[in-house]
Design a protein around this motif. Structure first.
Motif, mmCIF file in Angstrom:
data_model
loop_
_atom_site.group_PDB
_atom_site.id
_atom_site.type_symbol
_atom_site.label_atom_id
_atom_site.label_comp_id
_atom_site.label_asym_id
_atom_site.label_seq_id
_atom_site.Cartn_x
_atom_site.Cartn_y
_atom_site.Cartn_z
ATOM 1 N N GLU A 1 6.385 0.366 -14.515
ATOM 2 C CA GLU A 1 5.150 1.138 -14.679
ATOM 3 C C GLU A 1 4.022 0.553 -13.833
ATOM 4 N N LYS A 2 3.793 -0.779 -13.897
ATOM 5 C CA LYS A 2 2.682 -1.385 -13.159
ATOM 6 C C LYS A 2 2.851 -1.206 -11.653
ATOM 7 N N LEU A 3 4.074 -1.349 -11.174
ATOM 8 C CA LEU A 3 4.332 -1.238 -9.740
ATOM 9 C C LEU A 3 3.931 0.147 -9.214
ATOM 10 N N PHE A 4 4.387 1.172 -9.902
ATOM 11 C CA PHE A 4 4.145 2.519 -9.389
ATOM 12 C C PHE A 4 2.748 3.017 -9.725
ATOM 13 N N GLN A 5 2.096 2.424 -10.795
ATOM 14 C CA GLN A 5 0.700 2.766 -11.046
ATOM 15 C C GLN A 5 -0.193 2.212 -9.936
ATOM 16 N N PHE A 6 0.124 0.978 -9.502
ATOM 17 C CA PHE A 6 -0.632 0.387 -8.396
ATOM 18 C C PHE A 6 -0.475 1.236 -7.127
ATOM 19 N N HIS B 1 -7.458 8.922 -0.063
ATOM 20 C CA HIS B 1 -8.065 10.238 0.139
ATOM 21 C C HIS B 1 -9.574 10.148 0.307
ATOM 22 N N THR B 2 -10.163 9.018 -0.130
ATOM 23 C CA THR B 2 -11.632 8.940 -0.130
ATOM 24 C C THR B 2 -12.191 7.848 0.794
ATOM 25 N N ILE B 3 -11.422 6.760 1.011
ATOM 26 C CA ILE B 3 -11.954 5.658 1.823
ATOM 27 C C ILE B 3 -10.922 5.278 2.873
ATOM 28 N N PRO B 4 -11.316 4.604 3.963
ATOM 29 C CA PRO B 4 -10.367 4.157 4.985
ATOM 30 C C PRO B 4 -9.388 3.140 4.422
ATOM 31 N N PRO B 5 -8.174 3.057 4.956
ATOM 32 C CA PRO B 5 -7.157 2.132 4.426
ATOM 33 C C PRO B 5 -7.591 0.672 4.480
ATOM 34 N N GLU B 6 -8.391 0.283 5.504
ATOM 35 C CA GLU B 6 -8.753 -1.131 5.618
ATOM 36 C C GLU B 6 -9.760 -1.568 4.562
ATOM 37 N N GLU B 7 -10.431 -0.645 3.879
ATOM 38 C CA GLU B 7 -11.403 -0.994 2.851
ATOM 39 C C GLU B 7 -10.793 -1.071 1.462
ATOM 40 N N PRO C 1 -8.287 -3.008 0.219
ATOM 41 C CA PRO C 1 -8.127 -4.360 -0.371
ATOM 42 C C PRO C 1 -9.422 -4.949 -0.907
ATOM 43 N N PHE C 2 -10.595 -4.371 -0.581
ATOM 44 C CA PHE C 2 -11.870 -4.890 -1.062
ATOM 45 C C PHE C 2 -12.352 -4.169 -2.312
ATOM 46 N N GLN C 3 -11.548 -3.248 -2.832
ATOM 47 C CA GLN C 3 -11.905 -2.554 -4.064
ATOM 48 C C GLN C 3 -11.523 -3.412 -5.269
ATOM 49 N N ILE C 4 -12.201 -3.118 -6.368
ATOM 50 C CA ILE C 4 -11.964 -3.892 -7.602
ATOM 51 C C ILE C 4 -10.551 -3.626 -8.082
ATOM 52 N N GLY C 5 -9.784 -4.695 -8.343
ATOM 53 C CA GLY C 5 -8.426 -4.591 -8.834
ATOM 54 C C GLY C 5 -7.412 -4.251 -7.774
ATOM 55 N N LYS D 1 1.158 -0.942 5.235
ATOM 56 C CA LYS D 1 0.069 -0.247 5.925
ATOM 57 C C LYS D 1 -1.296 -0.742 5.454
ATOM 58 N N ILE D 2 -1.429 -1.054 4.162
ATOM 59 C CA ILE D 2 -2.745 -1.444 3.601
ATOM 60 C C ILE D 2 -2.913 -2.973 3.627
ATOM 61 N N TYR D 3 -1.874 -3.675 3.188
ATOM 62 C CA TYR D 3 -1.932 -5.143 3.083
ATOM 63 C C TYR D 3 -1.029 -5.710 4.162
ATOM 64 N N VAL D 4 -1.588 -5.862 5.324
ATOM 65 C CA VAL D 4 -0.804 -6.301 6.475
ATOM 66 C C VAL D 4 -0.392 -7.761 6.287
ATOM 67 N N ASN D 5 0.878 -8.053 6.645
ATOM 68 C CA ASN D 5 1.456 -9.409 6.596
ATOM 69 C C ASN D 5 1.547 -9.974 5.188
ATOM 70 N N GLU D 6 1.446 -9.096 4.197
ATOM 71 C CA GLU D 6 1.582 -9.581 2.819
ATOM 72 C C GLU D 6 3.061 -9.506 2.453
ATOM 73 N N PRO D 7 3.660 -10.666 2.005
ATOM 74 C CA PRO D 7 5.102 -10.662 1.720
ATOM 75 C C PRO D 7 5.433 -9.815 0.485
ATOM 76 N N VAL D 8 6.430 -8.891 0.656
ATOM 77 C CA VAL D 8 6.912 -8.033 -0.435
ATOM 78 C C VAL D 8 8.435 -8.003 -0.338
ATOM 79 N N PRO D 9 9.146 -8.079 -1.476
ATOM 80 C CA PRO D 9 10.622 -7.976 -1.414
ATOM 81 C C PRO D 9 11.035 -6.679 -0.688
#
Length: 855
Positions: A747-752, A761-767, A769-773, A835-843
């Motif tokens: 649930e948490k994975l797909f909610q994120f 839909h509202t802000i550029p992808p590079e902004e 990671p600076f949103q709350i949570g 695309k959003i979190y570049v170079n962030e390690p994910v399985p």
């Protein structure tokens, strides 16, 4: 010297074509080109009228018996190309005569010489010529040796117009001046040519010589006076003799005229006597024939007024009817001379014959009205003719028809004499035969039901109740359908045969019969339908020529077959109570009869089959409605598992296909459509009782429907359509269920992931990671909590599927769909994080696939 157009043979052939097209049987003698003009002194001043126009003059001849006529034709070029068109306005008084201009003097002299020659040959004389010297023309012709046209008339009266060419050595001057005249002229000119000083002196001398010749002629006549007197005296004597002879001839002519009048008077009296003798003889013969019409034979009169209608006297009655018909026909006004038709004796004799006719027809009709019921009563009293316990008896009407045919010719004469008596006879026959047919059908149907052995007479609950209730559905009920088939096999041909026999026996205007197998049947014989080929030949082809007659025939057939449908209905209702699925077979049997020949031959037999088909369809629809009602009212005690109607429908469909056997396809397909549609609606409604188990109920029932109908769907198109519908619904239910299971454990994975998609839909992808949570730290925290203990989570998903699924055979398929759907969703998540979190390690997806494969 230029070649003349008169020698142009192409021009002459063009003239012949133009003239032949307009006027037949004319030959062209000469054709020449000219120029048409009206001169400068014409009344009009228009330039177009003063200009010369090219024309062609043609001299033609036409033979009319022994005579030959000559014509002068005018032609013009009708548009170039050498095609000429003829017209002639020379005779019009309102048109000024045109001026024809030749190309040269030779053309002018040539056409004039041709006209003069034709005039001399045809008219016998030369016309008067003004403005030109004939001698000059003759000299010109001799000098030029010109070939001219000449008309030659044969003594036989045939057309012999010919063209004389220059090499024929015949010249025009021979026709204008004879050889002797020419020599005299030359001698005269040779005598006086040396002594002539001027033309006037020469003319005076010629006149004096002419006077001298005339005086010499008078003197010669005076010297012959005595001879003339003798001739005159002889003529006077001959005239006297002629007058005497004329007087004698007048006297003889008067005597001959008187003699001729006497002879004509004698011949006229002889002719009248001869005509009177012939007329008297014809009158005596006509009166003898008229007296023969008045006389009624004694034996005929006794037969017409008596009551002798037994079988032994049928032939005598037919003979009497033929005589009576002929006698009435002979005394009709249309068959008599108008003077006889108004005679009192004729009218009285006709009234006497009409009275005898009415008496005979009335008594004959009364006898037959009593005769038909008596025949039927004899058959009704003989129980051996009907079906009895343990013995089915086919109705046999051969003896009945044989006895009826004895009076067939008598019925025809009754119709001829007075057709109004046929209506009560037809009604009596229909009523009597209807009683017999209903008795035979009732006894046959009762014995048929009693003799049919049925293994199971309890109603089968196909789509409700315990599973064991429909296990006995395999009981054979084909004997019930065979009973219905036997009822139709025996009685439908019989009813058609009786209808055809009635139509002929009762003197309807029925045309020649022809059975469907091509066998011709005489219009005077009843139609016999072979029992062995009843499907293809039970409908006999007959029709009435008159619409009113056809309406009367249909009304009579309605009375003949009234009430018979009840015995057929009883067989249908009995079969339905034993096994409703028998309606499929009975419908197919009835459909075969109706489709064998669509011609409306025995109308009410055809209507009977239609009513049977409607009743069978209605009963089967009642069975289908009951099955649908049992599906709708079924209440389940638990929320999972396969519905009983889904489990049992395949058994029902298999049995229905066994009864169908390639027939009644529409009836069965409509039943499938209605039952399966209600089943799917009931399934959707049952799945909505508990939304938690909704998809499980759907996928298990749709899977069971597919598994049970797999074989039938391959051969039945209607079931194949519902099979594919169930397959689509199954896939959708599976997708919703595995998505729910995946969402519960991740649930948490797909909610994120969903929050990231919403922010995109509202802000550029590079902004993002600076949103709350939504920071990288939050991402790492979420991955740690969602993917730690991945093996346990995957095991939990599998156990969840295993726990909810009642049909364990579906578990492998569901688990494969679950893994596939999870990998697709996780792959989307990995692409989103990259695309959003570049170079962030994910399985990676490969690591997840390996983890799932270890299960």
């Amino acid at each position: 010297m230029a070649r003349s157009s008169a020698d142009d043979f192409e021009l002459r052939r063009a003239c012949e074509v133009a003239i032949d097209a307009a006027i037949n049987k004319q030959k062209v003698v000469l054709s020449i080109r000219v120029a048409k003009s009206r001169g400068v002194w014409g009344k009009t001043s228009k330039l177009g009228r003063q200009m010369a126009k090219p024309r062609v003059l043609a001299l033609t001849t036409k033979a009319k018996g022994p005579k030959i006529k000559a014509f002068l034709r005018v032609l013009k070029d009708s548009g170039g190309g050498g095609v000429l068109e003829g017209f002639d306005n020379l005779r019009s008084q309102s048109v000024a005569p045109p001026q024809w201009t030749m190309r040269n003097k030779g053309d002018r002299n040539r056409i004039l010489l041709c006209i003069l020659n034709m005039s001399k040959e045809i008219l016998g004389r030369l016309p008067k010529v003004v403005g030109i010297d004939i001698v000059e023309m003759a000299l010109w012709a001799k000098e030029n040796n010109t070939a001219v046209s000449s008309q030659v008339i044969t003594h036989g009266g045939q057309d012999a117009s010919g063209l004389i060419q220059g090499h024929s050595q015949v010249t025009v001057e021979r026709d204008l001046v004879s050889q002797a005249e020419e020599e005299d002229m030359e001698a005269l000119l040779g005598t006086y040519v040396m002594g002539i000083g001027e033309a006037e002196a020469f003319s005076e001398r010629l006149k004096r010589e002419l006077l001298a010749l005339e005086a010499a002629n008078v003197h010669a006549l005076v010297e012959c006076e005595s001879i003339i007197e003798e001739v005159l005296q002889g003529l006077e004597g001959a005239s006297t003799c002629v007058e005497d002879m004329d007087e004698w001839l007048g006297i003889f002519n008067v005597k001959l005229r008187h003699m001729r009048e006497d002879i004509e008077s004698i011949e006229s009296r002889n002719n009248k006597l001869e005509l009177q003798s012939v007329s008297n003889k014809a009158l005596i013969e006509e009166l003898d024939r008229l007296l023969e019409r008045f006389q009624i034979p004694q034996e005929y009169e006794e037969c017409l007024t008596g009551d002798y209608f037994d079988e032994a006297n049928v032939h005598k009655n037919v003979e009497v009817c033929e005589w009576l018909t002929g006698a009435l026909h002979n005394l009709e006004a249309s068959n008599l001379d108008p003077c006889y038709a108004r005679m009192r004796g004729i009218k009285e004799k006709r009234a006497e014959l009409v009275l005898l006719k009415c008496t005979f027809v009335c008594r004959a009709s009364e006898f037959l009205r009593n005769y038909f019921p008596s025949l039927v009563d004899q058959m009704m009293n003989d129980k051996s003719l009907f079906s009895q316990r343990g013995q089915l008896k086919r109705p046999d009407h051969a003896d009945l028809r044989y006895k009826c045919r004895t009076y067939a010719r008598l019925l025809m004469h009754i119709k001829t004499l007075d057709k109004n008596f046929l209506a009560p006879l037809r009604k009596a026959f229909c009523h009597s035969l209807n009683v017999l047919l209903r008795r035979e059908a009732r006894e046959f149907a009762n014995e048929l039901r009693g003799a049919t052995k049925v293994a199971n007479t309890k109603p089968i609950l196909w789509l409700e109740g315990p599973i064991s209730a429909c296990q006995g559905a395999n009981a054979d009920s084909s004997s019930v359908s065979e009973a219905y088939s036997k009822m139709l096999t025996v009685f439908i041909p019989l009813l058609v045969d009786e209808s055809a026999f009635f139509a002929h026996f009762m003197c309807f205007d029925v045309a020649v019969l022809a059975s469907s197998d091509g066998t011709a049947v005489s219009s005077t014989q009843p139609m016999m339908v072979p029992q062995g080929n009843y499907i293809n030949s039970f409908l006999a082809l007959f029709f009435c020529n008159d619409a009113a007659e056809l309406a009367i025939l249909n009304e009579c057939l309605k009375e003949l077959l009234a009430g018979l449908e009840e015995d057929f209905y009883s067989i249908v209702d009995w079969a339905y109570k034993i096994d409703p699925l028998c309606c499929i077979t009975m419908h197919g049997i009835t459909e075969r009869y109706l489709s064998a020949d669509k011609a409306d031959t025995s109308g009410f037999v055809h209507l009977l089959l239609d009513e049977l088909e409607i009743r069978i369809s209605m009963l089967f629809s009642r069975f289908v409605d009951d099955a649908c009602y049992s599906v709708e009212k079924y209440e389940r005690g638990r929320q999972t598992g396969v519905l009983p109607c889904i489990q049992r429908f395949a058994i029902l469909a298999s049995r229905m296909e066994q009864y169908t056997q390639g027939q009644s396809r529409d009836l069965v397909d409509q039943a499938y459509t209605k039952i399966v549609s209600i089943m799917f609606v009931a399934l959707e409604r049952a799945a909505q009782v508990d939304s938690k188990y909704s998809d499980i109920v759907l996928l298990e029932n749709y899977a069971a429907f597919q598994n049970s109908l797999y074989d039938l769907a391959n051969v039945v198109p209607t079931l194949a359509k519902f099979y594919h519908q169930a397959s689509e619904s199954y896939e959708q239910a599976c997708l919703r269920h595995v998505s729910m299971v995946i969402y519960i454990h991740f649930e948490k994975l797909f909610q994120f992931a969903r929050r990231v998609e919403e922010l995109m839909h509202t802000i550029p992808p590079e902004e993002i990671p600076f949103q709350i949570g939504m920071s990288k730290a939050d991402l790492r925290k979420m991955l740690k909590s969602s993917l730690s203990g991945l093996d346990k989570i995957i095991n939990a998903m599998y156990r969840k599927l295993q726990k909810n699924t009642t049909a364990q055979e579906l578990l492998p398929s569901l688990w494969d769909k679950c893994k596939k759907e999870f990998l697709e969703k996780y792959g989307s998540f990995v692409q989103l994080v990259a695309k959003i979190y570049v170079n962030e390690p994910v399985p990676s997806v490969a690591e997840m696939r390996d983890a799932l494969a270890s299960m």
